[in-house]
Design a protein around this motif. Structure first.
Motif, short mmCIF file in Angstrom:
data_model
loop_
_atom_site.label_atom_id
_atom_site.label_comp_id
_atom_site.label_asym_id
_atom_site.label_seq_id
_atom_site.Cartn_x
_atom_site.Cartn_y
_atom_site.Cartn_z
N UNK A 569 0.84 -1.19 0.00
CA UNK A 569 0.00 0.00 0.00
C UNK A 569 0.87 1.24 0.00
N UNK A 570 0.50 2.25 0.81
CA UNK A 570 1.22 3.52 0.77
C UNK A 570 2.63 3.40 1.32
N UNK A 571 3.54 4.18 0.71
CA UNK A 571 4.94 4.19 1.15
C UNK A 571 5.05 4.66 2.57
N UNK A 572 4.21 5.65 2.93
CA UNK A 572 4.32 6.24 4.26
C UNK A 572 3.92 5.24 5.34
N UNK A 573 3.06 4.29 4.97
CA UNK A 573 2.47 3.43 5.98
C UNK A 573 3.37 2.25 6.36
N UNK A 574 4.03 1.63 5.37
CA UNK A 574 4.79 0.41 5.63
C UNK A 574 6.30 0.61 5.54
N UNK A 575 6.73 1.25 4.45
CA UNK A 575 8.17 1.35 4.24
C UNK A 575 8.81 2.40 5.14
N UNK A 576 8.13 3.54 5.32
CA UNK A 576 8.74 4.62 6.10
C UNK A 576 9.09 4.23 7.52
N UNK A 577 8.20 3.53 8.27
CA UNK A 577 8.58 3.14 9.63
C UNK A 577 9.80 2.21 9.66
N UNK A 578 9.91 1.33 8.66
CA UNK A 578 11.08 0.43 8.63
C UNK A 578 12.35 1.26 8.46
N UNK A 579 12.29 2.23 7.55
CA UNK A 579 13.43 3.14 7.35
C UNK A 579 13.80 3.79 8.67
N UNK A 580 12.78 4.34 9.32
CA UNK A 580 13.00 5.09 10.55
C UNK A 580 13.65 4.21 11.63
N UNK A 581 13.16 3.00 11.79
CA UNK A 581 13.70 2.09 12.81
C UNK A 581 15.15 1.70 12.49
N UNK A 582 15.43 1.48 11.22
CA UNK A 582 16.80 1.10 10.85
C UNK A 582 17.76 2.24 11.13
N UNK A 583 17.34 3.46 10.82
CA UNK A 583 18.19 4.61 11.10
C UNK A 583 18.45 4.72 12.60
N UNK A 584 17.40 4.54 13.37
CA UNK A 584 17.54 4.63 14.83
C UNK A 584 18.55 3.59 15.33
#
Ligand code: ZN
Lengths: 612, 484
Positions: A569-584
């Motif tokens: 579905x939306x990029x903001x919904x699934x992919x963005x949180x994964x990005x954010x967690x990996x950066x953290x």
């Protein structure tokens, strides 16, 4: 007169030939009749070369955490001529195999078509890759089974059940490989894919030889010259990967229940920090005796776990293509910071906007709000900027320039100077391609190829390429070929992109605003300025792919990431949180947002994905 | 019809008989070499003997076809065939897959083929055509340079394919050139060069006292001085000079030995000094007496000295490491039973264990145990030696000798230079292969991987040699045709 003397030379030639043949007959006479040492050599003693296998090189991650090591394994070999008075029942019981298996195996070994190197005098492999537990019983009673031998080997063992696609596996060498490389013999093992394949020569080491003497009946008579001529095996060289094991493990965990991939790169070095493709599997299931059975299961799985989606899957980048688009269009003088275009939201034509925002839009807000009409108009004015010209020549020239600059970021072709196994090319459609498809040089115009403006249509990228684009943007216009081997020589593979430094700041600002006011507000990390861009790529297989690309921190970036979750579905919904967690995880060393981690882990987008 | 009859009448059946005998003996040996006790018949096509049977049948067919072609065509198309072969060699370099470093195999469907095997025949035709031209003489540069190119082109292309062994076969043409008028001294100098090379390399590791020169260099210089003395006595009939030179040499040697007690003396330099001094002496004699015979001697000595200096260098820098090792093994300098010497050592054991009568057909244990590598290709002679012993090996060599003598006889009865030159090419190539291959198996020659004609397993070489020989037979048959 002269001819006569030349004719006489035939006698000289005849004498030379005869002399050589007489010399050889004399030599034969010496070897075969006078000297006895050769006869003894054959009758009493002959050499048996026993290969000593070197331990394969170990594999570490970038922090020197051991990822892959060796465990002892055993082969059971047999020499057909030496087998006698075999108690088959006891033998099978000791090895816990069926009698029918035993009979089949012997038939297979003797079959010249399947085993062309067969000889009843030389060792043949009966069973391979047994663990210590498999041979524990038979080890003490081996003397009861003349003709059978235990041979030492090593097998791979993995510290983590992760990174299967990166590491690759080891398997028996093919006949082709044996023919082409003197190092290998029938039954040897070599890297089949991944790092094990790419760095095979470094990892495999050098075989040693133990020279034994045996008589014509095959009985071992001890070591030749007390082992003076033996050659000790040389262990393979260890390999340090660029991977961060913790980051890799986290990324794989976050992907459970989902199909897709993540690639994370350190922009300054091109070092791949994590490379995940899900569905995946525990690399240890492809080791040892269960290898072939498990391998068949993986081959038949409809979710294709054997495919490394990170390098082999090709997706439309969708909106994640926009930062790169913004750079190239500026460089080509089609737009600048102050260029504005109108947006009618969902009523826009020919490309709809998927967001609601004010109009007209500037470049900055177009990136922030992911405005499709803006990028379509910007793309159009750029490649149409000098008009079409005779036979579209000017237009086509401008389009080719666009292609060239886009490709300078590593898109549309494989990374040939790196060490990544099995990549797809991706696609940036060329001028030639369109000339062919539309059957003439005038058959296509900006409007015909409009989907290129928003990263749909024929534009295809792999997650690896996408992450590399982010890495190049983070570096303000160059990239080092993404690679897995942590060594200095890899750092020299620098590629300059064809966009000047001055065009980057506005793109950074736009990508940063994506976290402040734009589509990824929910994935912001407090106190960290990040750059990113969502993408929602339509495709023919169901829900759109959810994509997120970005790098962090904004100043002096340490990590560039591309995340693709298929049909979510939306990029903001699934992919963005994964990005954010990996950066953290990577920048702060651990995850504080535990409930977010938990929630993402539990999302299931594809119920066919199996944990292996 | 009439043509067939004439062929049947004119064909040299003796040669055909030797050919068939050799091919059949080869086939039996291949069966013996690849035989396992539990293996099926000689016609099992999955096995090498079975495959060789197919190669043999096809080779016979090729031979038959070649005999039916009008002999004039070989002469007319000689250059076309040569150029075609060169092009094929070039294509091969680019197209061929890398098989253990060699890029010489062309794959056509399931069949793989080595164009280098055909290139020998093509070069022979090219040479025959060129040298049989009216007014050709092996003297002027105008004639020699194209000749060199004809030989050199395939030679260098085969080197590029990484088949150094096969390329060396082109040295064999020296024998043909000798028959056609090349100065005999070239052959002699060639042999002398090899002798010096062997001595220098073999003995360069033997040092005299500590750091005072090497036995190789001193002996090399000694040989040069001996040649000088011999030349003075036998060619110039001048014993006085010879004795002066001998005394001088002994004097220098003794002086160096005595001086060595007080000073540091390097014998290498002393020996070289002696040769240089002798050269100056010869020049002096020359100028004083105007003999005009010593110039050659001086030139020869200088070249030899230079060669001795460069031999070490050539060996270390020009030869590849594995070639160095092979030469060292041959000279017994490297003695690792499982290193490069392993093959030759095992091959000698296999042959040696055959004794006089051999162990009997299919009873060889050494070859069965797969101790000898490449036992059905390059080391096929081993199997003969082990299974059929001294009498069998000698018989094989005898048949080869008969064949070679027969070819020389055929060569000399030709009326056309073209046919004669071609015949000598055939003899030279066959002889060279025989000499290198059997020499290698017997440990007299370095390990150079070239097949034993008609014997070794493999279609390319069998076809290549068959074509080579049957073109000669066709040319020879035409000799009678024209007489009638
Ligand atoms: Zn919009």
């Amino acid at each position: 007169m002269i001819n006569d003397t030349l004719q006489n030379r035939r006698y000289v030639i005849a004498v030379i030939i005869s002399a050589v043949i007489v010399l050889y007959v004399l030599r034969l006479f010496t070897i075969q009749i006078i000297e006895s040492k050769y006869k003894e050599g054959a009758d009493s003693n002959a050499f048996l070369k026993k290969t000593q296998f070197p331990p394969r090189g170990l594999i570490y991650d970038r922090k020197h955490t051991l990822m892959v090591y060796n465990k002892p394994a055993y082969d059971i070999a047999l020499i057909m001529r030496e087998i006698h008075d075999l108690d088959t029942v006891a033998f099978c019981k000791a090895l816990s195999i069926d009698k029918s298996y035993f009979i089949n195996r012997i038939a297979e070994i003797k079959d010249h078509h399947r085993n062309p190197g067969y000889s009843s005098y030389t060792p043949q492999l009966f069973m391979t890759q047994l663990g210590i537990e498999d041979i524990a019983t038979i080890q003490q009673s081996m003397y009861k089974y003349p003709g059978f031998y235990i041979q030492n080997r090593t097998l791979r063992e993995y510290a983590f059940p992760s990174a299967a696609h990166v590491l690759g596996s080891i398997g028996e060498v093919s006949q082709k490989k044996i023919d082409n490389d003197d190092y290998y013999n029938q039954g040897d093992y070599a890297g089949r894919d991944g790092i094990e394949f790419t760095y095979e020569e470094q990892l495999r080491g050098e075989k040693g030889v133990e020279i034994l003497l045996r008589d014509a009946k095959g009985r071992i008579k001890g070591k030749y010259e007390n082992g003076k001529e033996d050659i000790a095996p040389k262990a393979g060289l260890n390999l340090t990967l660029t991977l961060d094991a913790q980051l890799q493990i986290l990324a794989e965990k976050l992907f459970s229940g989902k199909v897709g991939s993540v690639v994370a790169i350190e922009p300054a070095t091109g070092e791949i920090l994590a490379m995940v493709s899900n569905p995946s599997f525990n690399p240890s299931i492809l080791v040892g005796r269960q290898r072939s059975e498990n391998y068949m299961q993986l081959v038949n799985d409809p979710t294709k776990p054997l495919m490394n989606r990170a390098t082999q899957a090709q997706y439309s980048p969708g909106s994640s293509f926009k930062p790169l688009q913004a750079l190239v269009l500026q460089q080509m003088d089609g737009i600048n910071e102050s260029t504005m275009f109108a947006c009618n939201g969902p009523e826009s034509s020919p490309i709809k906007c998927t967001h609601h925002h004010g109009s007209p839009v500037s470049l900055l807000s177009a990136i922030e709000q992911s405005c499709n009409p803006y990028f379509w108009n910007a793309f159009r004015v750029t490649i149409e900027k000098d008009g079409y010209g005779e036979k579209n020549a000017i237009f086509r020239k401008n389009y080719s320039e666009w292609v060239d600059r886009i490709k300078s970021f590593g898109l549309g072709s494989k990374f040939t100077d790196g060490d990544i196994y099995e990549q797809s090319r991706g696609n940036i459609p060329s001028e030639k391609y369109y000339n062919r498809v539309y059957q003439s040089v005038t058959g296509w115009r900006a409007i015909t190829i409009r989907s290129n403006s928003i990263g749909q249509g024929e534009v295809l990228v792999t997650p690896l390429q996408l992450a590399n684009v982010m890495s190049a943007i983070a570096n303000e216009g160059y990239y080092i070929t993404p690679h897995l081997n942590k060594c200095d020589s890899m750092l020299k593979k620098i590629h300059q992109c064809k966009v000047d430094k001055k065009y980057f700041p506005i793109v950074y600002e736009g990508m940063s605003r994506v976290f402040e006011y734009g589509t990824a507000r929910a994935s912001k990390i407090e106190g960290l300025d990040m750059c990113g861009k969502t993408g929602t790529a339509d495709n023919s297989h169901g829900k759109p792919h959810s994509i997120f690309v970005g790098f962090a921190p904004r100043v002096n970036p340490k990590i560039a990431i591309a995340v693709v979750v298929e049909n979510a579905g939306f990029g903001s919904e699934y992919a963005a949180p994964i990005f954010s967690l990996l950066v953290e995880q990577y920048l702060q060393g651990k995850i504080k947002r535990v409930e977010l981690e938990d929630r993402v882990t539990k999302i299931v987008t594809n119920y066919n994905v199996q944990e292996r | 019809m009439s043509k067939n009859v004439s062929i049947r009448y004119a064909l040299d059946w003796t040669t055909v008989f030797y050919y068939v005998v050799l091919v059949l003996m080869g086939w039996i040996s291949i069966y013996g070499a690849s035989y396992n006790f539990d293996q099926a018949s000689i016609f099992d096509f999955s096995q090498r003997a079975g495959k060789q049977f197919i190669w043999i049948l096809s080779a016979f067919a090729i031979g038959g076809i070649l005999l039916l072609i009008d002999s004039k065509l070989y002469n007319i198309f000689a250059y076309f065939i040569y150029v075609g072969a060169i092009l094929l060699l070039i294509v091969t370099i680019f197209v061929a897959h890398d098989i253990k470093g060699s890029r010489s195999w062309l794959m056509i469907g399931p069949i793989s083929f080595q164009p280098a095997e055909l290139a020998k025949m093509a070069t022979a035709l090219g040479l025959a055509k060129f040298m049989s031209a009216y007014n050709y003489k092996l003297k002027t540069w105008k004639d020699l340079i194209p000749l060199g190119l004809i030989i050199f082109a395939p030679f260098i292309l085969i080197i590029l394919q990484n088949e150094t062994g096969t390329a060396l076969v082109y040295v064999a043409f020296l024998l043909m050139l000798y028959r056609e008028g090349m100065k005999g001294i070239v052959l002699l100098i060639g042999s002398f060069t090899i002798l010096l090379f062997v001595i220098i390399i073999k003995l360069s590791i033997v040092t005299l006292q500590v750091d005072q020169g090497t036995l190789g260099m001193v002996l090399g210089m000694g040989i040069i001085l001996l040649v000088q003395i011999g030349y003075a006595i036998f060619i110039c009939r001048n014993q006085k000079e010879a004795i002066i030179l001998l005394l001088g040499t002994i004097l220098v040697g003794v002086a160096a030995y005595i001086l060595n007690i007080w000073f540091y003396v390097n014998y290498n330099y002393v020996s070289i000094f002696t040769v240089v001094a002798s050269c100056i002496y010869w020049i002096f004699i020359e100028l004083f007496h105007r003999y005009k015979k010593y110039w050659f001697l001086v030139l020869f000595s200088i070249c030899s000295v230079l060669f001795c200096f460069s031999a070490d260098y050539l060996f270390e820098k020009v030869l590849e490491p594995h070639q160095q090792v092979r030469i060292k093994v041959l000279l017994n300098m490297e003695d690792a039973p499982l290193g490069a010497g392993y093959n030759v050592n095992q091959s000698k054991i296999a042959i040696g264990s055959g004794g006089f009568w051999g162990k009997g057909f299919l009873n060889g244990t050494q070859t069965k145990l797969k101790y000898v590598p490449e036992q059905d290709t390059d080391f096929i002679f081993c199997t003969v030696g082990e299974e059929h012993g001294f009498w069998g090996s000698t018989l094989v060599l005898f048949v080869f000798w008969l064949l070679l003598m027969r070819i020389l006889r055929i060569a000399e009865r030709q009326r056309e230079a073209f046919s004669r030159i071609y015949a000598y090419c055939v003899a030279s190539i066959l002889f060279f292969h025989l000499m290198i291959n059997v020499g290698m198996v017997l440990g007299i020659m370095p390990v150079i991987g070239i097949p034993l004609p008609f014997f070794s397993y493999g279609g390319s070489s069998l076809w290549g040699f068959t074509i080579l020989l049957f073109i000669l037979l066709r040319l020879d048959a035409a000799r009678l045709e024209r007489m009638r």
